[in-house]
Design a protein around this motif. Structure first.
Motif, short mmCIF file in Angstrom:
data_model
loop_
_atom_site.label_atom_id
_atom_site.label_comp_id
_atom_site.label_asym_id
_atom_site.label_seq_id
_atom_site.Cartn_x
_atom_site.Cartn_y
_atom_site.Cartn_z
N LEU A 1 13.11 103.05 63.10
CA LEU A 1 11.66 103.29 63.23
C LEU A 1 11.45 101.89 64.18
O LEU A 1 10.67 101.61 65.09
N ALA A 2 12.32 100.68 63.79
CA ALA A 2 11.95 99.46 64.45
C ALA A 2 12.45 99.53 66.05
O ALA A 2 11.67 99.16 67.07
N LEU B 1 15.17 98.96 49.33
CA LEU B 1 14.26 98.09 49.94
C LEU B 1 15.02 96.87 50.50
O LEU B 1 14.65 96.41 51.62
N VAL B 2 15.97 96.33 49.84
CA VAL B 2 16.97 95.43 50.54
C VAL B 2 17.49 96.00 52.26
O VAL B 2 17.35 95.41 52.92
N SER C 1 14.18 92.36 59.29
CA SER C 1 14.32 90.78 59.81
C SER C 1 14.96 90.52 61.30
O SER C 1 14.65 89.54 61.90
N ARG C 2 15.88 91.71 61.64
CA ARG C 2 16.39 91.49 62.89
C ARG C 2 15.59 91.68 64.03
O ARG C 2 15.77 91.38 64.97
N TYR C 3 14.24 92.29 63.87
CA TYR C 3 13.30 92.58 64.59
C TYR C 3 12.12 91.74 64.61
O TYR C 3 11.05 91.87 65.28
N GLY C 4 12.40 90.50 63.70
CA GLY C 4 11.16 89.71 63.88
C GLY C 4 9.96 90.10 63.04
O GLY C 4 8.96 89.55 62.97
N VAL C 5 10.18 91.20 62.05
CA VAL C 5 9.28 91.62 61.30
C VAL C 5 9.05 90.78 59.92
O VAL C 5 9.92 90.59 59.42
#
Length: 366
Positions: free
Chosen positions: A183-184, A223-224, A231-235
Protein backbone atom coordinates in the motif's frame (compact mmCIF):
# COMPACT_ATOMS: atom_id res chain seq x y z
CA UNK A 1 -32.12 -67.60 35.61
CA UNK A 2 -32.76 -63.84 35.66
CA UNK A 3 -36.17 -62.79 36.93
CA UNK A 4 -38.56 -60.97 34.57
CA UNK A 5 -38.19 -57.73 36.54
CA UNK A 6 -34.39 -57.96 36.30
CA UNK A 7 -34.47 -58.67 32.57
CA UNK A 8 -36.67 -55.62 32.04
CA UNK A 9 -34.23 -53.31 33.79
CA UNK A 10 -30.80 -54.80 33.09
CA UNK A 11 -29.33 -54.14 29.62
CA UNK A 12 -28.81 -57.22 27.45
CA UNK A 13 -25.18 -58.28 27.49
CA UNK A 14 -23.11 -60.36 25.13
CA UNK A 15 -23.04 -63.14 27.75
CA UNK A 16 -26.84 -63.37 27.51
CA UNK A 17 -26.63 -63.82 23.76
CA UNK A 18 -23.97 -66.50 24.09
CA UNK A 19 -26.09 -68.41 26.60
CA UNK A 20 -29.24 -68.16 24.48
CA UNK A 21 -27.39 -69.36 21.37
CA UNK A 22 -25.56 -72.13 23.18
CA UNK A 23 -22.07 -70.87 22.32
CA UNK A 24 -19.10 -69.54 24.25
CA UNK A 25 -18.70 -65.86 25.06
CA UNK A 26 -15.67 -65.71 22.77
CA UNK A 27 -17.62 -67.16 19.83
CA UNK A 28 -20.45 -64.70 20.35
CA UNK A 29 -17.92 -61.84 20.46
CA UNK A 30 -16.32 -63.01 17.22
CA UNK A 31 -19.71 -62.98 15.47
CA UNK A 32 -19.82 -59.20 15.94
CA UNK A 33 -16.12 -58.34 15.69
CA UNK A 34 -14.56 -61.04 13.44
CA UNK A 35 -17.47 -62.79 11.70
CA UNK A 36 -15.27 -64.28 8.97
CA UNK A 37 -13.76 -66.80 11.42
CA UNK A 38 -17.14 -68.13 12.64
CA UNK A 39 -19.09 -70.83 10.73
CA UNK A 40 -22.14 -69.46 8.94
CA UNK A 41 -24.62 -71.67 10.82
CA UNK A 42 -23.20 -70.48 14.16
CA UNK A 43 -23.26 -66.83 13.02
CA UNK A 44 -26.92 -67.14 12.06
CA UNK A 45 -27.82 -68.78 15.39
CA UNK A 46 -26.09 -66.02 17.40
CA UNK A 47 -27.65 -63.26 15.31
CA UNK A 48 -31.10 -64.82 15.72
CA UNK A 49 -30.63 -64.93 19.49
CA UNK A 50 -29.46 -61.30 19.49
CA UNK A 51 -32.47 -60.18 17.48
CA UNK A 52 -34.88 -62.09 19.71
CA UNK A 53 -33.43 -60.45 22.83
CA UNK A 54 -33.18 -56.98 21.26
CA UNK A 55 -29.38 -56.83 21.35
CA UNK A 56 -27.94 -54.30 18.88
CA UNK A 57 -24.30 -55.31 19.25
CA UNK A 58 -21.30 -54.45 21.45
CA UNK A 59 -20.93 -50.83 22.58
CA UNK A 60 -18.43 -49.34 20.11
CA UNK A 61 -17.23 -46.83 22.70
CA UNK A 62 -16.22 -49.57 25.08
CA UNK A 63 -14.40 -51.48 22.36
CA UNK A 64 -12.53 -48.40 21.20
CA UNK A 65 -11.56 -47.37 24.70
CA UNK A 66 -10.25 -50.86 25.44
CA UNK A 67 -8.17 -50.64 22.29
CA UNK A 68 -6.67 -47.35 23.53
CA UNK A 69 -7.30 -45.52 20.24
CA UNK A 70 -10.51 -44.27 18.64
CA UNK A 71 -9.07 -43.12 15.29
CA UNK A 72 -10.68 -39.68 15.50
CA UNK A 73 -9.46 -36.10 15.92
CA UNK A 74 -11.27 -33.41 17.89
CA UNK A 75 -11.22 -29.92 16.35
CA UNK A 76 -11.98 -27.44 19.12
CA UNK A 77 -12.82 -23.75 19.44
CA UNK A 78 -14.47 -21.48 21.97
CA UNK A 79 -16.67 -20.16 19.16
CA UNK A 80 -20.20 -21.52 18.56
CA UNK A 81 -20.45 -24.60 16.35
CA UNK A 82 -21.56 -22.40 13.44
CA UNK A 83 -18.01 -20.98 13.31
CA UNK A 84 -16.79 -24.07 11.47
CA UNK A 85 -19.32 -23.45 8.70
CA UNK A 86 -19.62 -19.63 8.62
CA UNK A 87 -15.99 -18.52 8.86
CA UNK A 88 -14.10 -18.79 5.54
CA UNK A 89 -10.77 -19.41 7.29
CA UNK A 90 -12.26 -22.24 9.35
CA UNK A 91 -13.83 -23.80 6.27
CA UNK A 92 -10.52 -23.74 4.37
CA UNK A 93 -8.68 -25.17 7.36
CA UNK A 94 -11.23 -27.96 7.79
CA UNK A 95 -10.69 -28.94 4.14
CA UNK A 96 -7.02 -29.60 4.86
CA UNK A 97 -7.76 -31.45 8.11
CA UNK A 98 -10.38 -33.57 6.34
CA UNK A 99 -7.97 -34.46 3.54
CA UNK A 100 -5.42 -35.82 6.01
CA UNK A 101 -8.08 -37.72 7.95
CA UNK A 102 -9.57 -39.21 4.77
CA UNK A 103 -6.13 -40.55 3.82
CA UNK A 104 -6.01 -42.63 7.01
CA UNK A 105 -9.71 -43.30 7.54
CA UNK A 106 -9.78 -41.19 10.71
CA UNK A 107 -12.90 -39.38 11.87
CA UNK A 108 -13.40 -35.77 12.98
CA UNK A 109 -15.35 -34.49 15.99
CA UNK A 110 -16.21 -30.78 16.15
CA UNK A 111 -15.93 -29.46 19.71
CA UNK A 112 -17.28 -26.03 20.60
CA UNK A 113 -19.49 -24.25 23.11
CA UNK A 114 -21.08 -20.90 23.75
CA UNK A 115 -20.01 -20.85 27.41
CA UNK A 116 -17.10 -22.12 29.48
CA UNK A 117 -19.04 -24.78 31.40
CA UNK A 118 -20.25 -26.49 28.24
CA UNK A 119 -16.82 -26.18 26.64
CA UNK A 120 -15.22 -27.96 29.61
CA UNK A 121 -17.76 -30.78 29.38
CA UNK A 122 -17.38 -31.08 25.61
CA UNK A 123 -13.58 -31.28 25.83
CA UNK A 124 -13.69 -33.84 28.63
CA UNK A 125 -16.30 -36.07 26.97
CA UNK A 126 -15.05 -35.99 23.36
CA UNK A 127 -14.13 -39.49 22.18
CA UNK A 128 -10.93 -38.60 20.29
CA UNK A 129 -7.22 -39.37 20.16
CA UNK A 130 -6.17 -35.72 20.31
CA UNK A 131 -7.21 -32.15 19.55
CA UNK A 132 -6.57 -29.43 17.00
CA UNK A 133 -7.25 -26.08 18.69
CA UNK A 134 -8.47 -22.94 16.93
CA UNK A 135 -6.88 -20.49 19.39
CA UNK A 136 -8.33 -17.24 18.07
CA UNK A 137 -10.21 -16.24 21.23
CA UNK A 138 -10.24 -17.99 24.57
CA UNK A 139 -7.00 -19.69 23.62
CA UNK A 140 -5.53 -19.98 27.11
CA UNK A 141 -8.68 -21.63 28.46
CA UNK A 142 -8.82 -23.99 25.49
CA UNK A 143 -5.23 -25.11 26.10
CA UNK A 144 -5.86 -25.49 29.83
CA UNK A 145 -8.89 -27.72 29.31
CA UNK A 146 -7.15 -29.81 26.69
CA UNK A 147 -4.07 -30.35 28.89
CA UNK A 148 -6.40 -31.85 31.51
CA UNK A 149 -7.39 -34.60 29.05
CA UNK A 150 -3.71 -35.61 28.79
CA UNK A 151 -4.14 -36.17 25.06
CA UNK A 152 -1.90 -34.77 22.31
CA UNK A 153 -2.97 -31.43 20.89
CA UNK A 154 -1.75 -28.82 18.45
CA UNK A 155 -2.74 -25.15 18.32
CA UNK A 156 -3.54 -23.20 15.16
CA UNK A 157 -3.19 -19.42 15.17
CA UNK A 158 -1.62 -19.67 18.61
CA UNK A 159 -2.67 -16.58 20.54
CA UNK A 160 0.03 -16.55 23.20
CA UNK A 161 3.62 -17.63 23.78
CA UNK A 162 4.05 -21.11 25.23
CA UNK A 163 6.95 -23.22 24.00
CA UNK A 164 5.48 -26.34 25.62
CA UNK A 165 2.53 -26.32 23.20
CA UNK A 166 2.72 -27.78 19.70
CA UNK A 167 1.66 -25.08 17.24
CA UNK A 168 1.47 -24.48 13.51
CA UNK A 169 1.18 -20.96 12.13
CA UNK A 170 2.72 -18.40 9.82
CA UNK A 171 5.20 -15.52 10.04
CA UNK A 172 2.69 -12.81 10.94
CA UNK A 173 5.26 -10.02 11.04
CA UNK A 174 6.58 -10.78 7.56
CA UNK A 175 3.10 -11.18 6.12
CA UNK A 176 1.83 -7.91 7.55
CA UNK A 177 4.96 -6.16 6.34
CA UNK A 178 4.20 -7.29 2.78
CA UNK A 179 0.67 -5.87 2.96
CA UNK A 180 1.71 -2.49 4.36
CA UNK A 181 4.64 -2.14 1.96
CA UNK A 182 2.33 -2.84 -0.99
CA UNK A 183 0.00 0.00 0.00
CA UNK A 184 2.83 2.42 0.79
CA UNK A 185 4.44 1.77 -2.59
CA UNK A 186 1.12 2.58 -4.26
CA UNK A 187 1.36 6.01 -2.64
CA UNK A 188 -0.94 5.70 0.39
CA UNK A 189 -0.04 7.62 3.52
CA UNK A 190 -3.35 7.62 5.46
CA UNK A 191 -4.12 4.20 6.91
CA UNK A 192 -6.41 2.43 9.36
CA UNK A 193 -6.14 -1.06 10.81
CA UNK A 194 -9.08 -3.36 11.52
CA UNK A 195 -7.51 -5.77 13.98
CA UNK A 196 -8.21 -9.23 15.34
CA UNK A 197 -8.62 -9.43 19.14
CA UNK A 198 -5.72 -8.34 21.34
CA UNK A 199 -7.48 -9.83 24.38
CA UNK A 200 -10.69 -11.71 25.11
CA UNK A 201 -14.01 -9.90 25.03
CA UNK A 202 -12.94 -6.40 24.03
CA UNK A 203 -13.46 -4.20 20.99
CA UNK A 204 -12.79 -0.56 20.09
CA UNK A 205 -9.89 1.76 19.38
CA UNK A 206 -6.65 0.36 20.78
CA UNK A 207 -4.09 2.26 22.83
CA UNK A 208 -0.34 1.60 22.40
CA UNK A 209 -0.26 0.14 25.90
CA UNK A 210 -2.82 -2.50 24.96
CA UNK A 211 -0.84 -3.48 21.87
CA UNK A 212 2.31 -4.30 23.82
CA UNK A 213 0.46 -6.15 26.57
CA UNK A 214 -1.68 -8.14 24.12
CA UNK A 215 -2.75 -11.63 25.15
CA UNK A 216 -2.76 -12.69 21.50
CA UNK A 217 0.70 -12.27 20.07
CA UNK A 218 -0.45 -13.11 16.55
CA UNK A 219 -2.53 -9.92 16.49
CA UNK A 220 0.32 -7.92 17.98
CA UNK A 221 2.80 -9.34 15.46
CA UNK A 222 0.65 -8.36 12.49
CA UNK A 223 0.46 -4.80 13.80
CA UNK A 224 4.24 -4.80 14.33
CA UNK A 225 4.70 -5.85 10.72
CA UNK A 226 2.42 -3.09 9.44
CA UNK A 227 4.18 -0.43 11.50
CA UNK A 228 7.67 -1.64 10.58
CA UNK A 229 6.86 -1.15 6.90
CA UNK A 230 5.20 2.23 7.46
CA UNK A 231 8.17 3.60 9.38
CA UNK A 232 10.35 3.02 6.32
CA UNK A 233 8.10 5.37 4.35
CA UNK A 234 8.03 8.10 6.96
CA UNK A 235 4.47 7.40 8.09
CA UNK A 236 3.65 8.52 11.65
CA UNK A 237 2.27 5.30 13.06
CA UNK A 238 1.01 7.08 16.17
CA UNK A 239 -1.66 8.68 14.01
CA UNK A 240 -2.97 5.41 12.56
CA UNK A 241 -6.28 4.32 14.14
CA UNK A 242 -6.26 0.66 15.18
CA UNK A 243 -9.72 -0.76 15.87
CA UNK A 244 -9.98 -4.11 17.64
CA UNK A 245 -12.78 -6.30 16.26
CA UNK A 246 -14.10 -9.73 17.19
CA UNK A 247 -13.53 -10.87 13.61
CA UNK A 248 -17.24 -10.60 12.92
CA UNK A 249 -19.61 -8.38 11.00
CA UNK A 250 -21.01 -6.33 13.88
CA UNK A 251 -17.71 -5.21 15.41
CA UNK A 252 -16.14 -4.62 11.99
CA UNK A 253 -19.00 -2.34 10.97
CA UNK A 254 -18.70 -0.50 14.28
CA UNK A 255 -15.00 -0.01 13.61
CA UNK A 256 -15.65 1.39 10.15
CA UNK A 257 -18.24 3.81 11.52
CA UNK A 258 -15.66 5.09 14.01
CA UNK A 259 -12.79 5.30 11.54
CA UNK A 260 -14.74 7.09 8.80
CA UNK A 261 -16.18 9.62 11.21
CA UNK A 262 -12.72 11.22 11.18
CA UNK A 263 -12.15 14.52 9.40
CA UNK A 264 -9.40 12.81 7.40
CA UNK A 265 -10.49 9.21 6.84
CA UNK A 266 -7.98 6.67 5.55
CA UNK A 267 -7.32 5.96 1.91
CA UNK A 268 -6.26 2.41 2.76
CA UNK A 269 -7.46 -0.22 5.24
CA UNK A 270 -5.39 -3.10 6.51
CA UNK A 271 -7.66 -5.90 7.74
CA UNK A 272 -6.13 -8.66 9.84
CA UNK A 273 -8.41 -11.30 8.30
CA UNK A 274 -10.09 -11.77 4.95
CA UNK A 275 -13.41 -12.02 6.75
CA UNK A 276 -12.93 -8.53 8.17
CA UNK A 277 -11.75 -7.24 4.79
CA UNK A 278 -14.79 -8.59 2.95
CA UNK A 279 -17.17 -7.04 5.49
CA UNK A 280 -15.29 -3.76 5.02
CA UNK A 281 -15.69 -3.89 1.22
CA UNK A 282 -19.45 -4.44 1.62
CA UNK A 283 -19.73 -1.58 4.13
CA UNK A 284 -17.76 0.82 1.93
CA UNK A 285 -19.90 -0.02 -1.11
CA UNK A 286 -23.08 0.55 0.90
CA UNK A 287 -21.78 4.00 1.88
CA UNK A 288 -20.88 5.01 -1.65
CA UNK A 289 -17.13 4.68 -1.10
CA UNK A 290 -15.40 3.09 -4.09
CA UNK A 291 -12.87 0.28 -3.68
CA UNK A 292 -10.13 0.86 -4.69
CA UNK A 293 -10.97 4.28 -6.20
CA UNK A 294 -11.51 5.97 -2.84
CA UNK A 295 -10.17 3.40 -0.38
CA UNK A 296 -7.94 0.37 -0.89
CA UNK A 297 -8.48 -2.76 1.22
CA UNK A 298 -5.95 -5.51 1.92
CA UNK A 299 -6.81 -8.65 3.89
CA UNK A 300 -4.87 -11.46 5.50
CA UNK A 301 -5.47 -15.23 5.11
CA UNK A 302 -5.99 -16.08 1.45
CA UNK A 303 -9.35 -17.84 1.85
CA UNK A 304 -11.00 -19.01 -1.39
CA UNK A 305 -13.89 -16.54 -0.92
CA UNK A 306 -11.45 -13.63 -1.20
CA UNK A 307 -11.01 -14.20 -4.93
CA UNK A 308 -14.77 -14.11 -5.47
CA UNK A 309 -15.78 -10.91 -3.69
CA UNK A 310 -16.40 -7.65 -5.60
CA UNK A 311 -13.77 -6.43 -6.18
CA UNK A 312 -11.51 -9.47 -5.66
CA UNK A 313 -9.48 -9.00 -2.50
CA UNK A 314 -5.77 -8.29 -2.31
CA UNK A 315 -4.54 -10.38 0.59
CA UNK A 316 -1.63 -11.99 2.37
CA UNK A 317 -2.17 -15.69 1.64
CA UNK A 318 -1.15 -18.31 4.13
CA UNK A 319 -1.17 -22.03 3.21
CA UNK A 320 -4.36 -22.73 5.16
CA UNK A 321 -5.08 -26.22 3.84
CA UNK A 322 -1.47 -27.28 4.34
CA UNK A 323 -1.59 -26.04 7.94
CA UNK A 324 -4.70 -28.18 8.43
CA UNK A 325 -3.04 -31.24 6.89
CA UNK A 326 0.06 -30.85 9.06
CA UNK A 327 -2.03 -30.34 12.20
CA UNK A 328 -3.99 -33.53 11.55
CA UNK A 329 -0.83 -35.52 10.90
CA UNK A 330 0.67 -34.16 14.15
CA UNK A 331 -2.17 -35.88 16.03
CA UNK A 332 -2.45 -38.99 13.87
CA UNK A 333 1.32 -39.64 13.99
CA UNK A 334 1.92 -38.33 17.51
CA UNK A 335 5.28 -39.41 18.95
CA UNK A 336 5.41 -37.28 22.09
CA UNK A 337 7.43 -34.46 20.51
CA UNK A 338 6.40 -30.80 20.86
CA UNK A 339 6.39 -29.38 17.33
CA UNK A 340 6.26 -25.67 16.50
CA UNK A 341 6.17 -24.86 12.79
CA UNK A 342 6.13 -21.47 11.09
CA UNK A 343 5.17 -21.48 7.42
CA UNK A 344 5.71 -18.78 4.82
CA UNK A 345 3.13 -16.43 3.29
CA UNK A 346 2.79 -14.51 0.02
CA UNK A 347 1.10 -11.31 -1.11
CA UNK A 348 -1.65 -11.92 -3.68
CA UNK A 349 -2.45 -8.66 -5.47
CA UNK A 350 -5.98 -8.32 -6.81
CA UNK A 351 -8.37 -5.50 -7.63
CA UNK A 352 -9.16 -4.21 -4.11
CA UNK A 353 -5.92 -2.20 -3.90
CA UNK A 354 -4.75 0.67 -6.04
CA UNK A 355 -3.26 4.18 -5.81
CA UNK A 356 -4.92 6.69 -3.48
CA UNK A 357 -7.34 9.23 -4.99
CA UNK A 358 -5.52 12.24 -6.48
CA UNK A 359 -7.09 14.67 -4.02
CA UNK A 360 -5.73 12.66 -1.12
CA UNK A 361 -2.28 12.41 -2.72
CA UNK A 362 -2.16 16.16 -3.28
CA UNK A 363 -3.24 16.87 0.30
CA UNK A 364 -0.63 14.46 1.65
CA UNK A 365 2.19 15.99 -0.37
CA UNK A 366 1.53 19.56 0.81
Amino acid sequence: MASSSESNTRPIRLADIAKAAGVSHGTASNVFSRPEIVREEVRERVKAAAEALGYAGPDPKGRLLRAGKVNAIGVATTEPLSYFFDDPFARAMMAGISEACDATGAGIALVSAGNQEKLAWNIQSALVDGFILFCIEGGSRLVELTRERKLPFVALELGFDDDTVSAIGVDNVAGARLAAQHLAELGHRRFAVLALPFADGSTGLVSPEKVWTALYTGTRDRLVGYFEAFSRYGVDTAGIPVYETENDEASTRAGLETIFASAEPPTAILAMSDRIAMVAIEWLAAHGIAVPGDVSVVGFDGVPDAALCDPPLTTVAQPIAEIGRRAARTILDFDGTVRRETLGVELVVRASSGPPPKTASARTSN
